[in-house]
Design a protein around this motif. Structure first.
Motif, short mmCIF file in Angstrom:
data_model
loop_
_atom_site.label_atom_id
_atom_site.label_comp_id
_atom_site.label_asym_id
_atom_site.label_seq_id
_atom_site.Cartn_x
_atom_site.Cartn_y
_atom_site.Cartn_z
N CYS A 13 27.28 26.90 79.05
CA CYS A 13 26.41 27.01 80.22
C CYS A 13 26.33 28.45 80.71
O CYS A 13 25.24 28.94 81.07
N LEU A 14 27.48 29.14 80.71
CA LEU A 14 27.49 30.54 81.15
C LEU A 14 26.66 31.40 80.21
O LEU A 14 25.88 32.26 80.66
N ILE A 15 26.79 31.18 78.91
CA ILE A 15 25.99 31.94 77.93
C ILE A 15 24.51 31.69 78.14
O ILE A 15 23.68 32.62 78.10
N LEU A 16 24.15 30.43 78.41
CA LEU A 16 22.75 30.08 78.64
C LEU A 16 22.22 30.75 79.90
O LEU A 16 21.09 31.26 79.93
N LEU A 17 23.04 30.78 80.95
CA LEU A 17 22.62 31.44 82.18
C LEU A 17 22.42 32.93 81.98
O LEU A 17 21.47 33.53 82.51
N LEU A 18 23.30 33.55 81.20
CA LEU A 18 23.18 34.98 80.94
C LEU A 18 22.01 35.30 80.01
O LEU A 18 21.39 36.36 80.12
N ALA A 19 21.69 34.35 79.11
CA ALA A 19 20.60 34.57 78.17
C ALA A 19 19.23 34.48 78.84
O ALA A 19 18.30 35.21 78.49
N ARG A 20 19.09 33.55 79.81
CA ARG A 20 17.80 33.37 80.50
C ARG A 20 18.02 33.36 82.01
O ARG A 20 17.86 32.34 82.67
N PRO A 21 18.42 34.49 82.57
CA PRO A 21 18.73 34.51 84.01
C PRO A 21 17.52 34.22 84.89
O PRO A 21 17.67 33.70 86.00
N ALA A 22 16.32 34.58 84.43
CA ALA A 22 15.13 34.34 85.25
C ALA A 22 14.90 32.85 85.46
O ALA A 22 14.51 32.41 86.56
N LEU A 23 15.14 32.05 84.41
CA LEU A 23 14.98 30.60 84.54
C LEU A 23 16.02 30.03 85.50
O LEU A 23 15.72 29.15 86.31
N ALA A 24 17.25 30.55 85.39
CA ALA A 24 18.31 30.08 86.29
C ALA A 24 17.97 30.40 87.74
O ALA A 24 18.15 29.57 88.64
N PHE A 25 17.46 31.61 87.96
CA PHE A 25 17.09 32.02 89.32
C PHE A 25 15.97 31.14 89.87
O PHE A 25 16.04 30.66 91.01
N THR A 26 14.94 30.90 89.06
CA THR A 26 13.80 30.09 89.50
C THR A 26 14.23 28.66 89.79
O THR A 26 13.83 28.06 90.80
N GLY A 27 15.05 28.09 88.90
CA GLY A 27 15.51 26.72 89.10
C GLY A 27 16.37 26.60 90.35
O GLY A 27 16.21 25.65 91.13
N ALA A 28 17.29 27.55 90.55
CA ALA A 28 18.15 27.51 91.74
C ALA A 28 17.33 27.67 93.01
O ALA A 28 17.55 26.95 94.00
N ARG A 29 16.37 28.60 92.98
CA ARG A 29 15.52 28.80 94.16
C ARG A 29 14.70 27.55 94.48
O ARG A 29 14.64 27.11 95.64
N ASP A 30 14.08 26.95 93.45
CA ASP A 30 13.27 25.76 93.68
C ASP A 30 14.12 24.60 94.20
O ASP A 30 13.68 23.85 95.08
N GLY A 31 15.34 24.47 93.64
CA GLY A 31 16.21 23.40 94.11
C GLY A 31 16.63 23.58 95.56
O GLY A 31 16.63 22.62 96.34
N LEU A 32 16.97 24.81 95.93
CA LEU A 32 17.39 25.06 97.30
C LEU A 32 16.23 24.96 98.28
O LEU A 32 16.41 24.50 99.42
N VAL A 33 15.03 25.36 97.86
CA VAL A 33 13.85 25.19 98.71
C VAL A 33 13.57 23.71 98.94
O VAL A 33 13.27 23.27 100.06
N LEU A 34 13.68 22.92 97.86
CA LEU A 34 13.50 21.47 97.99
C LEU A 34 14.53 20.89 98.95
O LEU A 34 14.18 20.08 99.83
N TRP A 35 15.76 21.30 98.81
CA TRP A 35 16.83 20.79 99.69
C TRP A 35 16.57 21.17 101.14
O TRP A 35 16.68 20.33 102.03
N ALA A 36 16.20 22.44 101.38
CA ALA A 36 16.06 22.94 102.75
C ALA A 36 14.80 22.42 103.43
O ALA A 36 14.80 22.20 104.66
N THR A 37 13.73 22.20 102.68
CA THR A 37 12.46 21.85 103.30
C THR A 37 12.16 20.36 103.27
O THR A 37 11.31 19.89 104.04
#
Length: 314
Positions: A13-37
């Motif tokens: 999982c760590l290797i995958l996050l480091l390989a495609r950090p933009a996807l991890a950032f977008t997914g985390a942001r979308d998840g937190l926006v969904l949670w907060a809103t």
């Protein structure tokens, strides 16, 4: 073997996050926006209010108008009615949370708690009438299925699932424990402590939504085409992202079936959220997964039957 896999998985999982950090950032942001809103303002007020109702012994006052229906059809006690109502009105994972808390405080018996876990965790009507209805309207060519049919297919399976669960768990209906046996006055109620407990639960839910939104983002960007499998897999992982993907890529009535199936199942994100609120060892998350899978299957069959009936009558 299990230990080796357990050590290897977080490294991958760590290797995958480091390989495609933009996807991890977008997914985390979308998840937190969904949670907060969506999740936080929808679920937290209900969570706080339901705890106050229980502390002030207002359960009977709230459930009395519905008790004849729930006790007659589903064999629930007044406290059991409250557990089911909290799951129906508030959505995942409020039903399971209330069920676990009522079992811990001995407001319901272990048999009724296991029975309720099979039927008390559902998508809220606000989610169905809001988010899900909007995505059904975006399906290419139209879903060909009215919203009322999808709603019936989502909630009617409670009845056959309840009959099967009662038989498996040997539950035939019972009264709630007496207040002395339930231990309702064991400790004075503190609103601050209750509210902080609700905040803790919401933070756990937000964490799982974020993690599974990251996973959904990676699945959505797989380098090979899976026309139906990809959106179905996304729906099984996280329902909001999955429903969005299904509505955007699957045309017509199959989209309605996949959306209804994902909503009824709740996604693995919903399963992990439910696991986080089940603090009693007497409630099995494995049983819960099987019940939700059965519920999802019955939802698909019922929706197909309703659609056939509409075509015949139309």
């Amino acid at each position: 073997m299990k230990k080796s896999i357990g050590r290897l998985l977080p490294v991958l999982c760590l290797i995958l996050l480091l390989a495609r950090p933009a996807l991890a950032f977008t997914g985390a942001r979308d998840g937190l926006v969904l949670w907060a809103t969506v999740v936080l303002p929808t679920l937290l007020p209900f969570m706080i209010c339901s705890g106050v109702i229980v502390a002030l012994d207002g359960v009977g006052l709230l459930t009395r108008p519905f008790a004849p229906f729930f006790s007659g059809l589903l064999k629930l006690s007044p406290n059991g009615c409250f557990v089911l109502m909290s799951g129906l009105l508030c959505g995942y994972p409020m039903g399971a949370k209330t069920d676990s808390e009522f079992l811990d405080s001995r407001r319901i018996s272990p048999a009724q708690a296991r029975y309720l876990l099979a039927i008390a965790n559902h998508p809220s009507p606000m989610f169905v009438l809001g988010y899900m209805a909007d995505r059904l309207a975006l399906v290419q060519g139209g879903s060909g299925c009215p919203l009322w049919a999808v709603a019936l297919a989502l909630y009617l399976p409670v009845i056959p699932v309840a009959r099967l669960a009662r038989r498996i768990y040997g539950y035939h209906g019972e009264e709630d424990p007496t207040p002395a046996a339930a231990g309702t006055s064991a400790a004075p109620f503190s609103f601050d402590v209750h509210m902080m407990g609700c905040f803790e639960t919401m933070v756990k839910i937000g964490g799982y939504i974020m993690l599974f939104s990251i996973l959904a983002m990676y699945l959505a960007n797989l380098p090979f085409e899976l026309p139906l499998m990809r959106p179905a897999l996304l729906g099984a992982v996280e329902i909001t992202t999955g429903i969005q993907a299904i509505a955007a890529s699957v045309p017509g009535f199959p989209a309605a079936v996949l959306i209804a199936a994902a909503t009824a199942f709740g996604g693995f994100s919903g399963i992990f959220q439910t696991k986080s609120v089940l603090k009693n060892a007497g409630l099995s998350i494995r049983h819960y997964i099987l019940w939700k899978a059965l519920h999802s299957l019955i939802t698909c069959i019922l929706l197909l039957g309703l659609q056939s009936l509409l075509l015949i009558c139309g």
